[in-house]
Design a protein around this motif. Structure first.
Motif, PDB file in Angstrom:
ATOM      1  N   VAL A  44       0.937  -1.400   0.314  1.00 51.44           N
ATOM      2  CA  VAL A  44       0.195   0.087   0.283  1.00 51.44           C
ATOM      3  C   VAL A  44       1.206   1.516  -0.515  1.00 51.44           C
ATOM      4  O   VAL A  44       1.717   1.574   1.011  1.00 51.44           O
ATOM      5  N   GLY A  45       0.338   2.419  -1.140  1.00 55.87           N
ATOM      6  CA  GLY A  45       1.550   3.527  -0.985  1.00 55.87           C
ATOM      7  C   GLY A  45       2.343   3.168  -1.786  1.00 55.87           C
ATOM      8  O   GLY A  45       3.089   4.494  -1.662  1.00 55.87           O
ATOM      9  N   HIS A  46       3.276   2.069  -2.852  1.00 48.35           N
ATOM     10  CA  HIS A  46       4.213   2.388  -3.637  1.00 48.35           C
ATOM     11  C   HIS A  46       3.434   2.362  -4.955  1.00 48.35           C
ATOM     12  O   HIS A  46       2.114   1.775  -5.174  1.00 48.35           O
ATOM     13  N   GLN A  47       4.558   1.794  -5.860  1.00 50.12           N
ATOM     14  CA  GLN A  47       4.511   1.998  -7.347  1.00 50.12           C
ATOM     15  C   GLN A  47       4.943   0.188  -7.974  1.00 50.12           C
ATOM     16  O   GLN A  47       6.534   0.441  -6.629  1.00 50.12           O
ATOM     17  N   LEU A  48       4.853   0.117  -8.630  1.00 50.03           N
ATOM     18  CA  LEU A  48       5.513  -1.496  -9.409  1.00 50.03           C
ATOM     19  C   LEU A  48       6.660  -0.141 -10.403  1.00 50.03           C
ATOM     20  O   LEU A  48       6.086   0.400 -10.831  1.00 50.03           O
TER      21      LEU A  48
ATOM     22  N   PRO B  21      -3.475   7.683 -15.026  1.00 47.43           N
ATOM     23  CA  PRO B  21      -3.667   7.525 -13.801  1.00 47.43           C
ATOM     24  C   PRO B  21      -4.629   6.947 -13.103  1.00 47.43           C
ATOM     25  O   PRO B  21      -5.812   7.022 -13.547  1.00 47.43           O
ATOM     26  N   ARG B  22      -5.631   5.596 -11.855  1.00 48.25           N
ATOM     27  CA  ARG B  22      -6.487   4.665 -12.637  1.00 48.25           C
ATOM     28  C   ARG B  22      -6.785   5.855 -10.366  1.00 48.25           C
ATOM     29  O   ARG B  22      -8.038   4.918  -9.995  1.00 48.25           O
ATOM     30  N   HIS B  23      -5.574   6.556  -9.670  1.00 47.53           N
ATOM     31  CA  HIS B  23      -6.363   6.315  -7.930  1.00 47.53           C
ATOM     32  C   HIS B  23      -5.789   7.648  -7.961  1.00 47.53           C
ATOM     33  O   HIS B  23      -4.319   8.612  -8.512  1.00 47.53           O
ATOM     34  N   ASP B  24      -6.333   8.823  -6.856  1.00 46.72           N
ATOM     35  CA  ASP B  24      -5.701  10.162  -7.132  1.00 46.72           C
ATOM     36  C   ASP B  24      -4.208  10.350  -6.931  1.00 46.72           C
ATOM     37  O   ASP B  24      -3.357  11.517  -6.435  1.00 46.72           O
ATOM     38  N   ASP B  25      -3.834   9.507  -5.415  1.00 47.95           N
ATOM     39  CA  ASP B  25      -2.495   8.749  -5.002  1.00 47.95           C
ATOM     40  C   ASP B  25      -1.813   8.439  -6.162  1.00 47.95           C
ATOM     41  O   ASP B  25      -0.344   9.082  -6.471  1.00 47.95           O
ATOM     42  N   GLU B  26      -2.290   8.142  -7.382  1.00 49.23           N
ATOM     43  CA  GLU B  26      -0.524   7.601  -8.063  1.00 49.23           C
ATOM     44  C   GLU B  26      -0.570   9.154  -9.611  1.00 49.23           C
ATOM     45  O   GLU B  26       0.053   9.123 -10.516  1.00 49.23           O
ATOM     46  N   LEU B  39       6.948   3.352 -13.790  1.00 51.32           N
ATOM     47  CA  LEU B  39       5.820   3.702 -12.747  1.00 51.32           C
ATOM     48  C   LEU B  39       4.797   3.255 -13.180  1.00 51.32           C
ATOM     49  O   LEU B  39       4.222   3.705 -13.395  1.00 51.32           O
ATOM     50  N   ILE B  40       4.154   2.357 -12.176  1.00 56.84           N
ATOM     51  CA  ILE B  40       2.508   2.182 -11.825  1.00 56.84           C
ATOM     52  C   ILE B  40       2.412   1.298 -10.558  1.00 56.84           C
ATOM     53  O   ILE B  40       3.203   0.554 -10.286  1.00 56.84           O
ATOM     54  N   ALA B  41       1.153   0.832 -10.618  1.00 58.83           N
ATOM     55  CA  ALA B  41      -0.055   0.962  -9.750  1.00 58.83           C
ATOM     56  C   ALA B  41      -0.891   0.463  -9.833  1.00 58.83           C
ATOM     57  O   ALA B  41      -1.604   0.945 -10.849  1.00 58.83           O
ATOM     58  N   PRO B  42      -0.883  -0.782  -9.533  1.00 63.57           N
ATOM     59  CA  PRO B  42      -2.558  -1.279  -9.563  1.00 63.57           C
ATOM     60  C   PRO B  42      -3.891  -0.358  -9.053  1.00 63.57           C
ATOM     61  O   PRO B  42      -3.239   0.187  -8.009  1.00 63.57           O
ATOM     62  N   PRO B  43      -4.751  -0.304  -8.969  1.00 56.61           N
ATOM     63  CA  PRO B  43      -5.563   0.499  -8.272  1.00 56.61           C
ATOM     64  C   PRO B  43      -5.998  -0.491  -6.881  1.00 56.61           C
ATOM     65  O   PRO B  43      -5.716  -1.355  -6.688  1.00 56.61           O
ATOM     66  N   VAL B  44      -6.424   0.350  -6.182  1.00 54.86           N
ATOM     67  CA  VAL B  44      -6.465  -0.088  -4.410  1.00 54.86           C
ATOM     68  C   VAL B  44      -6.981  -1.248  -4.500  1.00 54.86           C
ATOM     69  O   VAL B  44      -8.146  -1.520  -5.399  1.00 54.86           O
ATOM     70  N   GLY B  45      -6.756  -2.369  -4.045  1.00 56.87           N
ATOM     71  CA  GLY B  45      -7.453  -3.084  -4.039  1.00 56.87           C
ATOM     72  C   GLY B  45      -7.312  -4.099  -4.646  1.00 56.87           C
ATOM     73  O   GLY B  45      -7.638  -5.525  -4.923  1.00 56.87           O
ATOM     74  N   HIS B  46      -7.070  -4.416  -5.862  1.00 61.63           N
ATOM     75  CA  HIS B  46      -6.319  -4.866  -6.811  1.00 61.63           C
ATOM     76  C   HIS B  46      -5.449  -5.446  -6.914  1.00 61.63           C
ATOM     77  O   HIS B  46      -3.755  -5.232  -6.488  1.00 61.63           O
TER      78      HIS B  46
END
Lengths: 332, 332
Positions: A44-48, B21-26, B39-46
């Motif tokens: 949580v709070g991280h990126q890949l 970006p798919r959510h605010d903190d990203e 740098l990528i991150a899945p949406p929260v809960g994904h």
């Protein structure tokens, strides 16, 4: 000949594991080799942070390279990209084209690969194997907190420019193989060969540079060309003292054109180059001690403007250098 | 010859974008091509579903293949793995070894690649280009909610076995190229060629199968071999009605051994094979209408036990089949 599936199983899948879950809601679901996809999620709070590199025989390595060293290097050059972003290694995929199923080669290659992977807590989570001209394509995944990645576009006028380690040994080793020059003794010859074949990704350094460095990248194609990537993306100019670029005594003893070529345009160093404000000098001295990697201050980000490097010698006099970038094996 | 950097820029980087970006903190931090890492991150809960495939000339495609079709297929086979997990495409990396910088080839290849990427909202976020024997290695990233992925190990005794679309056209097209048989007319010849060169990943189907199907995978190496992956990972046995495996009229008209080879062991179908409880039959009829993909029920997961497929014909009589898996081009 072993079938594709036997090969994967014997040398790779048995040593692959689902990546360790890193938070509670992921605990039931990470998935490694054996399905259509691997499943991973950053904390949580991280990126890949994701990077991919393809290594081709005759281009990135000699046909007779020790396969154990090749397994190491194929992963090391990818981990170096994670280090340059300040990302913590987590997992990787491996796609491999092989001209034949040579079991001795595969055993050595996979041992070299997994020795580094296990040391860096980086799990093999998927891949592909096919026949074809030897080609190794690895994609790595690392974790970095949102906003903490060390990017190329963050250099600021007034920043110092730093490099880690010693530059030029890998290019010196390549020159020795090619007969451009000779190593002075067997110890140096072995050091150069190790630098060329077994680069050590600067992972620990990358992690502690978060919040200290501004811009960063890893040196894969030579300092002159790579530093230009930071300058271009940050829209800034630099002054660099070519004589301050750190190198081993053996590289320093080469004739000046060879020395400049090795240290400034050699490629395959896999050290980090980064910028940081002068206020960070004490912190960086501490960091160098903690991670046991020498850090050298080699120049300054001067101003915004057309990206360019002004080279100086130790006396501060302008240097006109003719350098060629490291275009893999055969262009420099 | 264009340099490596010019090539990347002209045909790939200019058309690449940071993923949305798919959510605010990203919002402030996704990063695409041009740094050490994306740098990528899945949406929260994904979670991120990750798959990698390497395509080699002479092994996965003919040297004279239309490069536009090749660009399409190189990405399509990877997207098909995301579909098989019920993952929504998000981004991909491309590593490319090229024997030479052929601009017409690169333009067609990149157009085929980006046409599919844009249609599927899948952004190019990084890559590597080198010279070498032609080799295309793509790694794709998709989003799937925690626990919702369609895995291979989830088949249950009593499940129906389903496949999407029609099987065997791609293998029929390969047989026509090889002179094993002839297409009856030019329309069929074109259909077979399109099936071989331009498979359509079943992304929409994969997404709506979440929560309905138990186990799933995509058919890349032939139904017989691929279904065994589900059976092995789920520890179950299956009965399959070979005559219920859906195929086009032209494939049905082939002599029986050729028809069985195409439909049951042909490879390159890129349809989905999945299991679902009988209670899902109505839902699956609705789904087939909604996503406009025919779904055929071809058998049953019988019991736990040593993984095996018992083949039957339409009359329910046991069939003894001699099938060879699709080991790329030259083993079947």
């Amino acid at each position: 000949m072993l079938s594709e599936f036997s090969l994967i199983d014997r040398y790779f899948a048995r040593r692959a594991t689902a990546p360790a879950p890193r938070h509670d809601d992921e605990a039931a679901t990470p998935l490694g080799i054996g399905d259509d996809c691997a499943l991973i999620a950053p904390p949580v709070g991280h990126q890949l942070a994701i990077s991919t590199d393809m290594l081709v025989e005759g281009r990135h390595f000699f046909p007779d390279v020790d396969p154990h060293a090749l397994g190491h290097k194929a992963l090391a050059v990818n981990l170096s990209d994670l280090a340059a972003m300040g990302a913590k290694p987590h997992a990787f995929t491996l796609a491999l084209a092989l001209p034949r199923a040579d079991e001795a080669w595969l055993e050595a290659f996979s041992n070299g690969l997994f020795a580094l992977a296990e040391r860096c807590d980086c799990a093999l989570v998927g891949g592909d194997t096919t026949s074809g001209p030897l080609n190794i394509c690895i994609t790595v995944f690392g974790d970095v907190p949102h906003g903490a990645a060390l990017r190329r576009d963050a250099a600021k006028p007034g920043d110092d420019i730093w490099v880690s380690g010693m530059l030029g040994d890998a290019r010196a080793g390549l020159g020795a193989v090619r007969g451009e020059w000779r190593a002075p003794d067997e110890t140096v010859a072995a050091d150069w060969k190790r630098a060329l074949e077994r680069p050590e990704p600067r992972i620990a350094l990358g992690l502690v540079l978060r919040g200290v460095a501004h811009a960063a990248l890893d040196l894969s194609d030579g300092l002159a060309g790579d530093l230009m990537h930071i300058l271009k993306r940050s829209g800034v100019r630099a002054v660099v003292d070519a004589d301050a670029v750190p190198c081993t005594d053996a590289v320093r003893a080469l004739p000046e054109p060879a020395r400049r070529q090795c240290t400034l345009a050699g490629g395959d160093d896999y050290e980090l180059c980064f910028t940081a404000p002068p206020s960070a000098r004490d912190a960086l001295a501490d960091i160098a001690m903690r991670v046991k990697v020498p850090l050298a201050r080699i120049g300054t980000i001067e101003s915004t403007g057309t990206p360019a490097i002004a080279w100086r010698n130790a006396a501060g006099a302008p240097l006109s250098l003719t350098l060629q970038g490291f275009d893999h094996f055969h262009a420099d």
